[in-house]
Scaffold this motif. Structure first.
Motif, short mmCIF file in Angstrom:
data_model
loop_
_atom_site.label_atom_id
_atom_site.label_comp_id
_atom_site.label_asym_id
_atom_site.label_seq_id
_atom_site.Cartn_x
_atom_site.Cartn_y
_atom_site.Cartn_z
N PHE A 189 0.85 -1.18 0.00
CA PHE A 189 0.00 0.00 0.00
C PHE A 189 0.89 1.24 0.00
CE2 PHE A 189 -2.04 -3.34 2.53
CZ PHE A 189 -3.23 -3.51 1.83
N ALA A 190 0.32 2.35 -0.43
CA ALA A 190 1.05 3.61 -0.34
C ALA A 190 1.37 3.91 1.11
CB ALA A 190 0.22 4.74 -0.95
N ALA A 191 2.63 4.32 1.37
CA ALA A 191 3.08 4.54 2.75
C ALA A 191 2.30 5.65 3.44
CB ALA A 191 4.58 4.85 2.76
N GLU A 192 1.76 6.59 2.67
CA GLU A 192 1.01 7.69 3.29
C GLU A 192 -0.43 7.30 3.61
OE1 GLU A 192 1.04 8.69 -1.24
OE2 GLU A 192 2.41 7.83 0.24
N SER A 193 -0.87 6.11 3.20
CA SER A 193 -2.21 5.63 3.54
C SER A 193 -2.31 5.47 5.06
CB SER A 193 -2.48 4.30 2.85
OG SER A 193 -2.45 4.43 1.45
N THR A 194 -3.54 5.48 5.56
CA THR A 194 -3.73 5.44 7.01
C THR A 194 -4.52 4.20 7.43
OG1 THR A 194 -5.77 6.75 6.90
CG2 THR A 194 -3.68 7.94 7.20
N THR A 253 -10.76 6.00 -1.09
CA THR A 253 -9.70 5.86 -2.10
C THR A 253 -8.60 4.98 -1.53
OG1 THR A 253 -10.17 8.05 -3.02
CG2 THR A 253 -8.05 7.06 -3.56
N LEU A 254 -8.23 3.96 -2.25
CA LEU A 254 -7.20 3.03 -1.81
C LEU A 254 -6.11 2.96 -2.87
CD1 LEU A 254 -6.21 0.85 0.19
CD2 LEU A 254 -7.52 -0.82 -1.16
N ALA A 255 -4.86 3.19 -2.47
CA ALA A 255 -3.72 3.12 -3.38
C ALA A 255 -2.90 1.87 -3.04
CB ALA A 255 -2.85 4.37 -3.26
N LEU A 256 -2.71 1.00 -4.00
CA LEU A 256 -1.99 -0.25 -3.76
C LEU A 256 -1.40 -0.78 -5.05
CD1 LEU A 256 -4.65 -3.09 -3.19
CD2 LEU A 256 -5.01 -1.02 -4.54
N THR A 257 -0.52 -1.76 -4.92
CA THR A 257 0.14 -2.34 -6.09
C THR A 257 -0.81 -3.26 -6.85
OG1 THR A 257 1.04 -3.98 -4.57
CG2 THR A 257 2.48 -2.18 -5.20
N PRO A 258 -0.61 -3.43 -8.16
CA PRO A 258 -1.54 -4.23 -8.97
C PRO A 258 -1.65 -5.69 -8.54
CG PRO A 258 -0.16 -2.85 -10.38
CD PRO A 258 0.40 -2.75 -9.00
N SER A 259 -0.58 -6.26 -7.94
CA SER A 259 -0.59 -7.68 -7.59
C SER A 259 -1.18 -7.96 -6.22
CB SER A 259 0.84 -8.24 -7.64
OG SER A 259 1.67 -7.55 -6.71
N HIS A 260 -1.70 -6.92 -5.54
CA HIS A 260 -2.27 -7.11 -4.21
C HIS A 260 -3.68 -7.67 -4.32
CE1 HIS A 260 -1.17 -5.91 -0.02
NE2 HIS A 260 -2.41 -6.35 0.16
N LEU A 261 -4.06 -8.49 -3.34
CA LEU A 261 -5.40 -9.08 -3.32
C LEU A 261 -6.40 -8.17 -2.63
CD1 LEU A 261 -4.76 -12.84 -2.40
CD2 LEU A 261 -5.42 -11.91 -4.62
N LEU A 262 -7.59 -8.08 -3.24
CA LEU A 262 -8.70 -7.34 -2.65
C LEU A 262 -9.92 -8.26 -2.59
CD1 LEU A 262 -8.53 -3.85 -4.41
CD2 LEU A 262 -8.12 -4.34 -1.99
N PRO A 306 -6.05 1.56 18.07
CA PRO A 306 -6.83 1.92 19.27
C PRO A 306 -6.63 3.36 19.70
CG PRO A 306 -5.83 -0.24 19.55
CD PRO A 306 -5.26 0.34 18.28
N GLY A 307 -5.51 3.96 19.33
CA GLY A 307 -5.24 5.34 19.72
C GLY A 307 -5.57 6.37 18.67
N GLY A 308 -6.13 5.94 17.54
CA GLY A 308 -6.47 6.88 16.47
C GLY A 308 -5.85 6.45 15.15
N ARG A 309 -5.99 7.29 14.14
CA ARG A 309 -5.49 6.96 12.81
C ARG A 309 -3.99 7.23 12.73
NH1 ARG A 309 -9.40 5.29 9.90
NH2 ARG A 309 -7.96 4.96 8.17
N ARG A 310 -3.29 6.35 12.01
CA ARG A 310 -1.85 6.50 11.83
C ARG A 310 -1.49 6.15 10.40
NH1 ARG A 310 1.25 3.23 16.40
NH2 ARG A 310 3.03 4.08 15.25
N ALA A 311 -0.44 6.78 9.88
CA ALA A 311 0.05 6.45 8.55
C ALA A 311 0.75 5.09 8.59
CB ALA A 311 1.02 7.52 8.06
N LEU A 312 0.65 4.36 7.52
CA LEU A 312 1.31 3.05 7.45
C LEU A 312 2.81 3.18 7.67
CD1 LEU A 312 -0.49 1.29 4.46
CD2 LEU A 312 -0.45 0.53 6.83
N ALA A 313 3.40 4.27 7.21
CA ALA A 313 4.85 4.46 7.36
C ALA A 313 5.26 4.55 8.83
CB ALA A 313 5.29 5.72 6.62
N GLU A 314 4.31 4.87 9.72
CA GLU A 314 4.63 5.02 11.13
C GLU A 314 4.42 3.74 11.94
OE1 GLU A 314 2.03 8.11 12.34
OE2 GLU A 314 3.05 9.68 11.18
#
Length: 417
Positions: free
Chosen positions: A197-202, A259-268, A206-214
């Motif tokens: 997934f895009a690293a900036e996605s959230t 809106t979801l940003a991810l690589t083409p080979s990822h499963l949904l 339990p403590g709230g929303r966080r970016a994947l990069a974090e």
């Protein structure tokens, strides 16, 4: 962990035998020989989309010249079962990307099996002289023009079909004199082993929303509990991939504005019209009109998921890199959309089963740390330790091993190509 890996290897071999696939991916493809292969007709291409779309070979990047750093990524093909025309006398036709070389070598075997005594012939490979259209993939070593060594044009329709079966990402019966074949870019996610997934996605914690990069190993994120079918927090066991380099991702937009940003080979997971278990699809197989599963409310534990119709699927470059967390649940809710943690293998259940040793190791170590040691009481409390450092950019070794095994053991129809 080496013992666990050996255990998994044994189980996968048993799984492969149970599926009657034979010794490897090639065996899965050999089953295709039992059906009648249909030759392509003149001007037909497979898939039936433009060569430069993500569903085919993908967009052109930039020309590769001999003084370009990317020139080192081109590999020569000295396969004796292939005839290279090499009319320039520079060896350029032998140069290609690794992915193109693998598909070409597979095609060479198919040609010899189809027509004993006939070999595959390459009349054009990497082009450094500007003899093609401005956006041609020949300039990147991602395309070849092929014929048979006997130049029998009555064979070319079947040659094109064999190229499709060999795994080329786009095959075109371009002229009466040759078949054009191309592959995805080595730098695109389609040619890589994992999905992210895009690293900036959230994600919701339990403590709230966080970016994947974090995120760090041990953090809990919202996922779908397979036992209850409801949303629940699930711990991050490891990172299947983490890469700060920009990539071109798919950006899927739904009717509710998710809106979801991810690589083409990822499963949904794609919702079925009549309900029931969702169908796992690679992201680049999702089309407008399909329905993804999204968090029904603000995305809290105990909540439900509901279908949300896809409006657009576009390609977009990311600036912050990509991240692929693996949760104990095997799923994760990213930017409000439910996604599998897995990629490349087209079965979520099989991929989740393959990571059972990782989950077992996690629960075992968690239990060992939680069990009281009455003989050795805990030391006095100290200040909280510093946060764990971010994982180094890499595909996890266990995921690499599984991807390699999957390509060896599973039929090609189950793998992202």
């Amino acid at each position: 962990m080496p013992l666990l890996l050996r255990w998994l290897l044994l189980l996968l071999l048993m799984q492969g035998a149970a599926r009657a696939c034979g010794p490897g991916r090639g065996a899965g493809r050999r089953r295709l020989a039992s059906r009648r292969l249909t030759p392509l007709v003149f001007k037909q291409h497979v898939p039936n989309v433009s060569e430069h779309t993500l569903g085919a070979a993908g967009p052109a990047e930039r020309r590769v010249a001999r003084d370009d750093p990317r020139f080192r990524d081109l590999v020569p093909n000295y396969n004796a079962d292939i005839v290279f025309k090499d009319e320039e006398g520079t060896g350029a036709d032998r140069l290609m990307t690794q992915r193109c070389k693998e598909k070409l070598n597979t095609l060479a075997i198919s040609v010899m099996n189809q027509w004993p005594g006939v070999r595959l012939r390459v009349i054009e490979g990497w082009d450094e002289e500007g003899g093609h259209a401005a956006d041609s993939l020949h300039y990147e070593g991602r395309a070849v023009d092929v014929t048979t060594s006997d130049r029998d044009r009555s064979k070319y329709g079947m040659l094109a079909r064999l190229a499709v079966e060999a795994g080329f990402d786009w095959v075109y019966y371009e002229t009466r004199g040759h078949i054009h074949c191309s592959v995805k870019s080595e730098s695109s996610q389609a040619a890589k082993s994992g999905g992210c997934f895009a690293a900036e996605s959230t994600v919701q914690t339990p403590g709230g929303r966080r970016a994947l990069a974090e995120l760090r190993v041990g953090d809990e994120v919202l996922a779908l509990d397979p036992a209850t079918g409801r949303l629940a927090f699930s711990p991050v066991l490891l990172f299947l991939d983490r890469d700060p380099a920009p990539r071109t991702l798919l950006r899927v937009r739904t009717a509710s504005g998710r809106t979801l940003a991810l690589t083409p080979s990822h499963l949904l997971p794609v919702a079925r019209a009549g309900g029931g278990e969702p169908e796992a699809r690679f992201a680049d197989a999702v089309r407008p009109g399909d329905a993804l599963l999204v968090a029904a409310d603000a995305g809290s534990a105990g909540g439900a998921v509901r279908p949300d119709r896809v409006l657009h699927v576009d390609a977009e470059a990311t600036r912050g890199g990509v991240v692929a967390p693996l949760t104990a649940a095997g799923t994760v809710v990213v930017d409000g959309v439910l996604a599998s943690c897995y990629a490349v293998v087209g079965s979520h259940s099989l991929a989740h089963w393959s990571f059972a040793p990782v989950r077992a190791w996690h629960w075992l170590t968690a239990w060992a740390h939680a069990a009281p040691d009455y003989a050795h009481p805990p030391p006095p409390a100290r200040a909280a330790p510093a946060p764990a450092p971010a994982p180094a950019p890499a595909v996890h070794w266990y995921a690499k091993a599984l991807y390699s095994l999957a390509r060896f053991l599973l039929p090609g129809t189950m793998l992202y190509k």
